[in-house]
Design a protein around this motif. Structure first.
Motif, PDB file in Angstrom:
ATOM      1  N   ILE A  71       0.851  -1.188   0.000  1.00  0.00           N
ATOM      2  CA  ILE A  71       0.000   0.000   0.000  1.00  0.00           C
ATOM      3  C   ILE A  71       0.886   1.237   0.000  1.00  0.00           C
ATOM      4  O   ILE A  71       1.629   1.473   0.962  1.00  0.00           O
ATOM      5  CB  ILE A  71      -0.955  -0.030   1.206  1.00  0.00           C
ATOM      6  CG1 ILE A  71      -1.914  -1.215   1.041  1.00  0.00           C
ATOM      7  CG2 ILE A  71      -1.725   1.283   1.336  1.00  0.00           C
ATOM      8  CD1 ILE A  71      -2.720  -1.560   2.256  1.00  0.00           C
ATOM      9  N   PRO A  72       0.865   1.996  -1.096  1.00  0.00           N
ATOM     10  CA  PRO A  72       1.798   3.128  -1.209  1.00  0.00           C
ATOM     11  C   PRO A  72       1.642   4.092  -0.039  1.00  0.00           C
ATOM     12  O   PRO A  72       0.527   4.451   0.340  1.00  0.00           O
ATOM     13  CB  PRO A  72       1.379   3.806  -2.526  1.00  0.00           C
ATOM     14  CG  PRO A  72       0.655   2.754  -3.296  1.00  0.00           C
ATOM     15  CD  PRO A  72      -0.007   1.884  -2.270  1.00  0.00           C
ATOM     16  N   GLY A  73       2.770   4.466   0.521  1.00  0.00           N
ATOM     17  CA  GLY A  73       2.758   5.454   1.595  1.00  0.00           C
ATOM     18  C   GLY A  73       2.431   4.887   2.964  1.00  0.00           C
ATOM     19  O   GLY A  73       2.400   5.619   3.945  1.00  0.00           O
ATOM     20  N   LEU A  74       2.185   3.581   3.045  1.00  0.00           N
ATOM     21  CA  LEU A  74       1.842   2.996   4.346  1.00  0.00           C
ATOM     22  C   LEU A  74       3.059   2.306   4.948  1.00  0.00           C
ATOM     23  O   LEU A  74       3.607   1.372   4.368  1.00  0.00           O
ATOM     24  CB  LEU A  74       0.688   1.990   4.202  1.00  0.00           C
ATOM     25  CG  LEU A  74       0.200   1.390   5.526  1.00  0.00           C
ATOM     26  CD1 LEU A  74      -0.569   2.437   6.332  1.00  0.00           C
ATOM     27  CD2 LEU A  74      -0.673   0.166   5.296  1.00  0.00           C
ATOM     28  N   ASP A  75       3.465   2.781   6.100  1.00  0.00           N
ATOM     29  CA  ASP A  75       4.584   2.171   6.814  1.00  0.00           C
ATOM     30  C   ASP A  75       4.021   1.005   7.617  1.00  0.00           C
ATOM     31  O   ASP A  75       3.516   1.184   8.713  1.00  0.00           O
ATOM     32  CB  ASP A  75       5.238   3.212   7.722  1.00  0.00           C
ATOM     33  CG  ASP A  75       6.476   2.656   8.393  1.00  0.00           C
ATOM     34  OD1 ASP A  75       6.973   1.590   7.949  1.00  0.00           O
ATOM     35  OD2 ASP A  75       6.936   3.266   9.378  1.00  0.00           O
ATOM     36  N   ALA A  76       4.076  -0.181   7.009  1.00  0.00           N
ATOM     37  CA  ALA A  76       3.438  -1.347   7.627  1.00  0.00           C
ATOM     38  C   ALA A  76       4.417  -2.500   7.715  1.00  0.00           C
ATOM     39  O   ALA A  76       5.481  -2.478   7.106  1.00  0.00           O
ATOM     40  CB  ALA A  76       2.236  -1.772   6.788  1.00  0.00           C
ATOM     41  N   LEU A 427      -5.487   4.594  -1.617  1.00  0.00           N
ATOM     42  CA  LEU A 427      -5.385   3.456  -2.537  1.00  0.00           C
ATOM     43  C   LEU A 427      -6.772   3.061  -3.020  1.00  0.00           C
ATOM     44  O   LEU A 427      -7.000   2.845  -4.212  1.00  0.00           O
ATOM     45  CB  LEU A 427      -4.707   2.273  -1.830  1.00  0.00           C
ATOM     46  CG  LEU A 427      -4.679   0.974  -2.644  1.00  0.00           C
ATOM     47  CD1 LEU A 427      -3.719   1.091  -3.812  1.00  0.00           C
ATOM     48  CD2 LEU A 427      -4.305  -0.226  -1.792  1.00  0.00           C
ATOM     49  N   LEU A 428      -7.716   2.977  -2.089  1.00  0.00           N
ATOM     50  CA  LEU A 428      -9.071   2.567  -2.462  1.00  0.00           C
ATOM     51  C   LEU A 428      -9.715   3.575  -3.396  1.00  0.00           C
ATOM     52  O   LEU A 428     -10.404   3.212  -4.346  1.00  0.00           O
ATOM     53  CB  LEU A 428      -9.924   2.376  -1.206  1.00  0.00           C
ATOM     54  CG  LEU A 428      -9.546   1.146  -0.390  1.00  0.00           C
ATOM     55  CD1 LEU A 428     -10.254   1.163   0.952  1.00  0.00           C
ATOM     56  CD2 LEU A 428      -9.879  -0.121  -1.154  1.00  0.00           C
ATOM     57  N   GLU A 431      -8.314   2.964  -6.757  1.00  0.00           N
ATOM     58  CA  GLU A 431      -8.838   1.714  -7.325  1.00  0.00           C
ATOM     59  C   GLU A 431     -10.272   1.913  -7.801  1.00  0.00           C
ATOM     60  O   GLU A 431     -10.695   1.370  -8.812  1.00  0.00           O
ATOM     61  CB  GLU A 431      -8.841   0.603  -6.259  1.00  0.00           C
ATOM     62  CG  GLU A 431      -7.492   0.319  -5.673  1.00  0.00           C
ATOM     63  CD  GLU A 431      -6.877  -0.936  -6.249  1.00  0.00           C
ATOM     64  OE1 GLU A 431      -7.522  -1.546  -7.113  1.00  0.00           O
ATOM     65  OE2 GLU A 431      -5.760  -1.290  -5.836  1.00  0.00           O
ATOM     66  N   MET A 432     -11.022   2.679  -7.017  1.00  0.00           N
ATOM     67  CA  MET A 432     -12.427   2.931  -7.345  1.00  0.00           C
ATOM     68  C   MET A 432     -12.523   3.758  -8.629  1.00  0.00           C
ATOM     69  O   MET A 432     -13.307   3.430  -9.524  1.00  0.00           O
ATOM     70  CB  MET A 432     -13.063   3.665  -6.156  1.00  0.00           C
ATOM     71  CG  MET A 432     -14.554   3.807  -6.222  1.00  0.00           C
ATOM     72  SD  MET A 432     -15.399   2.225  -6.291  1.00  0.00           S
ATOM     73  CE  MET A 432     -16.655   2.621  -7.494  1.00  0.00           C
ATOM     74  N   ILE A 433     -11.720   4.793  -8.710  1.00  0.00           N
ATOM     75  CA  ILE A 433     -11.752   5.653  -9.896  1.00  0.00           C
ATOM     76  C   ILE A 433     -11.382   4.845 -11.137  1.00  0.00           C
ATOM     77  O   ILE A 433     -12.007   4.964 -12.183  1.00  0.00           O
ATOM     78  CB  ILE A 433     -10.810   6.861  -9.720  1.00  0.00           C
ATOM     79  CG1 ILE A 433     -11.363   7.793  -8.641  1.00  0.00           C
ATOM     80  CG2 ILE A 433     -10.645   7.627 -11.033  1.00  0.00           C
ATOM     81  CD1 ILE A 433     -10.385   8.844  -8.176  1.00  0.00           C
TER      82      ILE A 433
END
Lengths: 446, 255
Positions: A71-76, A427-428, A431-433
Motif C-alpha cells: 500500500i503506497p505510503g503505508l509504513d506497515a 489506494l481505495l 482503485e475505485m476511480i
C-alpha cells in the motif's frame, strides 16, 4: 463430487487436533449449504461444489513482484502469502513491533506461544460451526494444523500499541494451480491495546486474462479485544474474477473496546463476507463499514451477525453496493440483542446502486431483539444514479458521462472517510476511480 | 444586433398536458427581463426548457441563442455556451465537494472552447476573486455541494457558480423564494455586479419583491402558458397592488 476436506493432518498439540477433528466431522455431516439453506438463499454453490481444489502447486514470487501490491505510503509490516503459503523470505521482519508484542505465523505461535493461543483459537469460531450455513467455518477448522492452513497471530499486550499496521498480503498466482487455502488469523488485544490489521487479497492475473485463475480462499480471522482496546481491521479483496473467497471475521469485544471493520470487495467470482462481532462487555463500540463493487457476473454476498450481549453497547453497520453489468449483491444484516443488553444503540444501513438493468441486489435485515429499552434501526435503499443530480451537473457544463462517474464515485467514497489509515483510503479511492468509465477525464483528487 | 435569446412561438407539454402555449420573448445583450406569473403558469417549465431539461416535449416553435438554434444542444453544451440556470431547488450532492464540482465545471467549459485545463493555483485565484465579487465565504467550497446548506446559502452558491462560469445568459428560477432580506440582498447584489452591456438575465418570480433589488428593463406576465402582458416597472407595481386577479387568478403577488 470432489471433497473439499483437506487430508487429515497429524496436528499437534492435542487441543489443535481436537479442533480439527470436530471441524472435519461437522463438515462431513452437514456438507455444503444447498439451495434450501436460509443463510445462503441468494448464493448458489452448485458449480463451486464440483471443483477439485488441491494444495498450492507453487508459491513462487519475487519480493519486487510482491512490493507492487504494497500500500503506497503505508509504513506497515508487510507479510506476504503466496497462494496461501507464508513466504518469510519476501516479507518484512515481523518482530520489533513493540515490547511484549507477538507477531508471527500461527503455526509458530502454536508451538512457541501456546499459552497465548490456546485459550482463544477457535473460541469464537468453533461454537459457530454447528450453526446453519457455517460449512466453511467447519471446513477451515478441519484444516487447522495442516499444510493448507496459513495465517498469522498478532498479540498486543495490555497497554501496548502495535507500532505499525500489520499488512497481510495474500497474492494468488496462476502457477499455484486450482488451490484451496484455509487461512487462519488470530488477533488478541489486551486492555487498552491498539492494533491495525489489513487483510489484502490480490492476484497476479492480468485484468484482461483470457482464462482467469480459479482458486479458493476460505479464511477466518478472530479478534479478541480487551477492555478499552482499539482494533481496526481491513479486508481489501481484489481476487481473480474466477476465484472464490469466503472470509469470516469473528470479533469479541470487552467493556468499552472499540473495533472497526472495513471491507471492500472488488474482485472474485463468488465472495462471501461474514462479519460477526459479539459485544460482550458494556459500552463497547463496533463499526462495520463496507463497500462492494460488482461487475460482469460477480456475486458478492455479505452476511453480518451483530450480537449485543451487554448493556449500553453501540454498533453501526454501513454497507454500500455498486452493481454493474449482470453482477449480484447480497446484504443480510442480523442484529441480535440479548435481554440483558438494555440501552443498546444499533444502526444498520444498506444502500445499493444498480448501474445496469441486469444487476440485482437482495437485502435482508433481520432483527432479533429480546430487550425492551433499545434503539435499533435498519434501513435499506436500492436505486440508480439520481437523475436530478445528473441534470444539475450537466447544467453546469459537465458532460453526462463524467457527471455519472462522479456521482458513482461520490456514493462509494463516503465509506472511505471512515477509515483511519490515509494511505488505505487513497489506494481505495484510486482503485475505485480506475473502475469507473471516463476514469481519465475525472478530475478527482485523492 | 443579434438578440441574445429569441423565443418564437414556443409550445411545450408533458405527456398530454400542454404547459407552454406560444411564448414569444426577445432578450438583447445587456437587458434584464422578468417573467412574473402565478403558480402553475409555466414559469419554471420555461426556465428548465431553456437549460435543456429533457422531461418536456417541444411541440412547436424555436429558440435561438446568439442567432443559433438552442433546442438541439444538450444541457452541458448550453452551459458551456454561456447559459446558466440558477435552480429554484439546488440539488444536494453528498460526497462531491463544491470545489471539486466547480473545478469539473470550469474545466469542462475550457475543454469545450479548446482551452487548456486551469492549474490548481489559477483555479483557486479565480474562486477567491469571484467569491469576493458576489460576497460569499470561500469556506463554503470545502463543503459538499449544497449539502446541509441553508436556503439562503444554496441560492448564494448558485449566484457564485454563475459568476465563476462567467455566464452570458443568467436564468434565475425563483431565486428569491424562501430568502430573508439579507440573503435576498446578497443574491441581488451578486447579480447586479455582473450586469453589463453583454450579459442578459431572465428573472422568473411569483413576487415583485426581487424586482426592487434587481431592477429589470422589461416585465412580462405569464398566465396559463402565455405572456399576457409586457411592460416596464408599472406592471409589477400593478401586480403588487391587485395580485393576478385581473387575469382571473386569485393569488397575491406581494410577499
Amino acid at each position: 463430487m470432489p471433497t473439499l476436506l483437506p487430508a487429515p493432518a497429524s496436528a499437534s498439540p492435542a487441543w489443535l487436533a481436537a479442533l480439527a477433528a470436530a471441524g472435519a466431522a461437522q463438515f462431513a455431516a452437514a456438507g455444503l449449504p444447498g439451495r434450501r439453506s436460509e443463510s445462503w438463499k441468494y448464493t448458489n454453490l452448485e458449480t463451486f461444489g464440483g471443483i477439485a481444489f488441491v494444495p498450492a502447486v507453487s508459491c513462487a514470487l519475487t519480493r519486487a513482484e510482491a512490493e507492487a501490491f504494497f500500500i503506497p505510503g503505508l509504513d506497515a509490516v508487510n507479510l506476504v502469502f503466496v497462494n496461501g503459503v507464508f513466504r518469510p523470505d519476501i516479507s518484512d521482519e515481523a518482530a520489533g513491533l513493540g515490547a511484549g508484542i507477538v507477531c508471527c505465523p500461527l503455526s509458530e505461535a502454536i508451538a512457541k506461544h501456546g499459552a497465548l493461543v490456546e485459550p482463544h483459537l477457535g473460541r469464537l469460531s468453533a461454537p459457530a460451526i454447528t450453526r446453519e450455513g457455517e460449512a466453511f467455518t467447519a471446513l477451515n477448522q478441519a484444516a487447522l494444523g495442516g499444510a493448507q492452513s496459513g495465517g498469522f497471530f498478532l498479540h498486543v499486550p495490555a497497554g501496548a500499541a502495535a507500532g505499525k499496521p500489520v499488512h497481510l498480503l495474500s497474492v494468488s498466482t496462476r502457477e499455484g494451480g486450482v488451490f484451496a487455502s484455509h487461512g487462519r488469523n488470530l488477533i488478541t488485544a489486551g486492555s487498552g491495546a491498539r492494533a491495525s490489521f489489513i487483510e489484502h487479497y490480490v492476484t497476479t492475473d492480468d485484468a484482461a486474462a483470457a482464462t482467469p485463475s480459479v482458486y479458493l480462499h476460505n479464511c477466518i480471522t478472530e479478534i479478541v479485544a480487551g477492555q478499552d482496546a482499539k482494533v481496526e481491521h481491513y479486508l481489501l479483496e481484489k481476487d481473480s474474477v474466477c476465484a472464490y473467497n469466503f472470509s469470516s471475521l469473528f470479533i469479541e469485544q470487552a467493556e468499552k473496546s472499540d473495533v472497526h471493520s472495513h471491507t471492500v470487495l472488488l474482485g472474485g467470482k463468488l465472495v462471501r463476507n461474514n462479519v460477526a462481532p459479539t459485544l460482550k462487555g458494556t459500552a463497547a463500540h463496533c463499526l462495520i463499514n463496507g463497500l462492494y463493487v460488482g461487475r460482469g457476473s460477480q456475486l458478492l454476498d455479505n452476511a453480518m451477525r451483530v450480537h449485543h450481549g451487554a448493556p449500553g453497547c453501540f454498533s453501526r453497520q454501513y454497507y454500500k453496493g455498486i452493481l454493474c453489468d449482470a453482477s449480484r449483491g447480497v446484504f443480510s444484516g442480523r442484529i441480535i440483542v440479548d435481554q440483558a443488553a438494555q440501552k443498546t444503540d444499533a444502526i444498520q444501513q444498506s444502500r445499493s446502486m444498480l448501474l445496469s438493468d441486469d444487476a440485482r441486489v437482495n437485502t435482508r435485515p433481520q432483527l432479533e431483539i429480546y430487550a425492551d429499552d433499545v434503539r435499533c434501526t435498519h434501513g435499506a435503499t436500492t436505486g440508480k444514479v439520481d437523475e436530478e443530480a445528473v441534470f444539475y451537473f450537466r447544467s453546469r457544463g459537465i458532460p453526462e458521462a463524467i457527471a455519472r462517474a462522479m456521482l458513482v464515485y461520490a456514493f462509494a467514497a463516503e465509506g472511505f472517510d471512515r477509515m483511519e489509515l490515509e494511505p488505505v483510503r487513497k489506494l481505495l479511492a484510486r482503485e475505485m476511480i480506475a473502475r469507473l468509465p471516463m476514469a481519465a477525464s475525472l478530475s478527482i483528487e485523492v | 444586433m443579434t438578440p441574445l435569446l429569441q423565443i418564437d412561438n414556443l409550445h411545450a407539454s408533458v405527456g398530454e398536458v400542454s404547459i407552454l402555449k406560444g411564448i414569444n420573448l426577445t432578450i438583447n445583450p445587456g437587458e434584464v427581463h422578468a417573467i412574473m406569473g402565478p403558480n402553475g403558469s409555466g414559469k419554471s417549465t420555461l426556465s428548465q426548457i431553456l437549460a435543456g431539461k429533457e422531461d418536456y416535449a417541444i411541440t412547436q416553435g424555436t429558440v435561438a441563442y446568439n442567432g443559433k438554434d438552442l433546442l438541439g444542444l444538450g444541457p452541458d453544451e448550453r452551459a458551456n455556451e454561456g447559459i446558466f440556470l440558477a435552480f429554484q431547488y439546488p440539488v444536494e450532492i453528498p460526497g462531491v465537494s463544491a470545489m471539486q464540482f466547480l473545478k469539473a465545471a470550469v474545466n469542462a467549459k475550457r475543454k469545450h472552447h479548446g482551452e487548456e485545463e486551469l492549474d490548481a493555483g489559477s483555479m483557486l485565484k479565480l474562486f477567491r476573486e469571484k467569491a469576493a465579487q458576489v460576497k460569499i465565504n470561500p469556506e463554503m467550497l470545502k463543503r459538499n455541494v449544497n449539502e446541509g446548506f441553508s436556503g439562503g446559502e444554496k441560492k448564494r452558491f448558485e449566484i457564485f457558480q454563475m459568476a465563476v462560469l462567467d455566464s452570458v445568459l443568467g436564468i434565475l428560477d425563483e431565486s428569491d423564494s424562501g430568502l430573508d432580506i439579507d440573503a435576498l440582498k446578497v443574491v441581488s447584489d451578486g447579480v447586479n455586479s455582473m450586469r453589463n452591456g453583454k450579459r442578459g438575465f431572465l428573472l422568473v418570480t411569483h413576487y415583485q419583491r426581487l424586482l426592487e433589488h434587481i431592477v429589470p428593463d422589461f416585465i412580462h406576465v405569464l398566465v396559463k402558458g402565455r405572456i399576457v402582458e409586457s411592460g416596464g416597472r408599472e406592471v409589477a407595481l400593478e401586480l403588487e397592488k391587485n395580485g393576478y386577479a385581473k387575469y382571473g387568478i386569485y393569488q397575491p403577488a406581494k410577499h
